[in-house]
Scaffold this motif. Structure first.
Motif, short mmCIF file in Angstrom:
data_model
loop_
_atom_site.label_atom_id
_atom_site.label_comp_id
_atom_site.label_asym_id
_atom_site.label_seq_id
_atom_site.Cartn_x
_atom_site.Cartn_y
_atom_site.Cartn_z
N PRO A 1 10.12 15.23 3.66
CA PRO A 1 9.15 16.34 3.65
C PRO A 1 7.96 16.09 2.72
O PRO A 1 6.83 16.49 3.02
N PHE A 2 8.20 15.42 1.59
CA PHE A 2 7.09 15.10 0.69
C PHE A 2 6.14 14.10 1.35
O PHE A 2 4.92 14.23 1.26
N LEU A 3 6.71 13.11 2.03
CA LEU A 3 5.89 12.11 2.71
C LEU A 3 5.10 12.76 3.85
O LEU A 3 3.92 12.46 4.02
N ARG A 4 5.73 13.65 4.60
CA ARG A 4 5.01 14.34 5.68
C ARG A 4 3.83 15.14 5.12
O ARG A 4 2.75 15.16 5.72
N ARG A 5 4.03 15.76 3.99
CA ARG A 5 2.95 16.52 3.35
C ARG A 5 1.82 15.57 2.93
O ARG A 5 0.65 15.88 3.10
N GLN A 6 2.19 14.40 2.41
CA GLN A 6 1.16 13.42 2.06
C GLN A 6 0.38 13.01 3.30
O GLN A 6 -0.85 12.91 3.25
N PHE A 7 1.07 12.78 4.42
CA PHE A 7 0.38 12.44 5.68
C PHE A 7 -0.62 13.54 6.04
O PHE A 7 -1.76 13.25 6.42
N LEU A 8 -0.18 14.79 5.97
CA LEU A 8 -1.05 15.91 6.36
C LEU A 8 -2.28 16.00 5.46
O LEU A 8 -3.37 16.31 5.94
N LEU A 9 -2.09 15.76 4.18
CA LEU A 9 -3.22 15.85 3.25
C LEU A 9 -4.18 14.67 3.39
O LEU A 9 -5.40 14.84 3.35
N ILE A 10 -3.65 13.48 3.56
CA ILE A 10 -4.48 12.28 3.61
C ILE A 10 -5.07 12.06 5.00
O ILE A 10 -6.20 11.64 5.14
N GLN A 11 -4.30 12.35 6.04
CA GLN A 11 -4.70 12.14 7.43
C GLN A 11 -5.18 10.70 7.69
O GLN A 11 -6.31 10.48 8.13
N PRO A 12 -4.31 9.73 7.42
CA PRO A 12 -4.71 8.33 7.62
C PRO A 12 -4.87 8.00 9.10
O PRO A 12 -4.27 8.64 9.96
N LYS A 13 -5.66 7.00 9.35
CA LYS A 13 -5.80 6.47 10.71
C LYS A 13 -4.80 5.33 10.95
O LYS A 13 -4.45 5.03 12.07
N ILE A 14 -4.40 4.69 9.83
CA ILE A 14 -3.50 3.54 9.88
C ILE A 14 -2.41 3.72 8.83
O ILE A 14 -2.71 4.09 7.68
N ILE A 15 -1.18 3.43 9.22
CA ILE A 15 -0.06 3.39 8.27
C ILE A 15 0.51 1.98 8.31
O ILE A 15 0.78 1.45 9.39
N VAL A 16 0.68 1.38 7.15
CA VAL A 16 1.32 0.08 7.03
C VAL A 16 2.70 0.31 6.44
O VAL A 16 2.82 0.82 5.32
N CYS A 17 3.73 -0.04 7.20
CA CYS A 17 5.11 0.06 6.73
C CYS A 17 5.46 -1.23 6.02
O CYS A 17 5.54 -2.29 6.66
N LEU A 18 5.66 -1.15 4.73
CA LEU A 18 5.99 -2.33 3.93
C LEU A 18 7.51 -2.46 3.87
O LEU A 18 8.17 -1.87 3.02
N GLY A 19 8.05 -3.19 4.83
CA GLY A 19 9.48 -3.43 4.87
C GLY A 19 10.21 -2.62 5.92
O GLY A 19 9.68 -1.68 6.51
N ALA A 20 11.47 -3.01 6.10
CA ALA A 20 12.30 -2.44 7.16
C ALA A 20 12.61 -0.97 6.94
O ALA A 20 12.65 -0.19 7.90
N VAL A 21 12.83 -0.56 5.70
CA VAL A 21 13.18 0.84 5.44
C VAL A 21 12.07 1.76 5.91
O VAL A 21 12.30 2.73 6.64
N ALA A 22 10.85 1.46 5.53
CA ALA A 22 9.72 2.28 5.95
C ALA A 22 9.55 2.24 7.47
O ALA A 22 9.33 3.27 8.12
N ALA A 23 9.67 1.06 8.05
CA ALA A 23 9.49 0.92 9.50
C ALA A 23 10.53 1.69 10.28
O ALA A 23 10.23 2.34 11.29
N ARG A 24 11.77 1.67 9.82
CA ARG A 24 12.83 2.40 10.53
C ARG A 24 12.62 3.90 10.45
O ARG A 24 12.94 4.62 11.39
N HIS A 25 12.09 4.40 9.34
CA HIS A 25 11.89 5.83 9.20
C HIS A 25 10.59 6.31 9.83
O HIS A 25 10.48 7.48 10.21
N LEU A 26 9.61 5.44 9.94
CA LEU A 26 8.31 5.87 10.46
C LEU A 26 8.04 5.42 11.90
O LEU A 26 7.23 6.05 12.58
N CYS A 27 8.68 4.37 12.34
CA CYS A 27 8.47 3.88 13.72
C CYS A 27 9.66 4.26 14.59
O CYS A 27 9.54 5.06 15.51
N ASP A 28 10.81 3.65 14.28
CA ASP A 28 11.98 3.84 15.12
C ASP A 28 13.20 3.30 14.36
O ASP A 28 13.09 2.24 13.73
N PRO A 29 14.33 3.98 14.43
CA PRO A 29 15.52 3.50 13.71
C PRO A 29 15.99 2.11 14.15
O PRO A 29 16.70 1.44 13.41
N SER A 30 15.59 1.68 15.33
CA SER A 30 16.04 0.37 15.82
C SER A 30 15.15 -0.79 15.38
O SER A 30 15.44 -1.95 15.71
#
Length: 178
Positions: free
Chosen positions: A97-126
């Motif tokens: 929920p904190f990260l979602r709030r950061q997304f809403l405030l920043i409104q980025p055009k691009i997100i870079v997932c640094l590593g598998a943990v971020a990618a699984r939570h932001l792209c897809d668990p697989s």
């Protein structure tokens, strides 16, 4: 919101943290970089990516003509997992929920997932970082690029070439969008 993170007790990480590393950078950045969680230096300073991996990240950004001040940097979890282990799913879900709030405030055009943990939570668990790094995703109009975590590059220099290709792709997409 930073005060809310400092007072957060949604998971057990609050019991062992020194300082949560909420995030830092341009709060109107087009690029949001998301790692897994703070390490030792980050826990001591309360800032994301300030240890050896952060220094490498700064050099990676500079190599594609970006500065830390131009992007926003944060993590899936804001408190250091013990022994720098990966955040557990329950810990990540408590912090999302904190990260979602950061997304809403920043409104980025691009997100870079640094590593598998971020990618699984932001792209897809697989997502598997060695298989899926460098492949662009689009979610809710935001472009998402999974790549290696800088700490992984410090452990295995063979991955640096792939990360360099990913950051070149980041530069190209960023230039197209701005």
């Amino acid at each position: 919101m930073e005060r809310a993170v400092s007072a957060c007790d949604r998971c057990g990480l609050c019991r062992t943290r020194m300082h949560p590393a909420f995030g830092e950078g341009d709060r109107h950045a087009a690029i949001l970089l998301v790692g897994e969680g703070p390490g030792r230096e980050e826990d001591l300073q309360g800032r994301p990516f300030v240890g050896p991996a952060g220094q490498l990240l700064d050099r990676m950004l500079a190599a594609v003509d970006l500065r830390r001040e131009q992007v926003y940097i944060t993590n899936i979890v804001k408190c250091r997992p013990p022994n720098n282990r990966n955040p557990e799913d329950a810990e990540a879900h408590a912090c999302l929920p904190f990260l979602r709030r950061q997304f809403l405030l920043i409104q980025p055009k691009i997100i870079v997932c640094l590593g598998a943990v971020a990618a699984r939570h932001l792209c897809d668990p697989s997502v598997r970082i060695t298989r899926d790094r460098g492949k662009w995703w689009v979610k809710n109009g935001v472009r998402i690029l999974p790549t290696y975590h800088p700490a992984a590059l410090l452990r295995d220099e063979q991955k640096k070439r792939d990360a360099w290709l990913d950051f070149q792709s980041l530069r190209e997409v960023y230039q197209q969008l701005t």
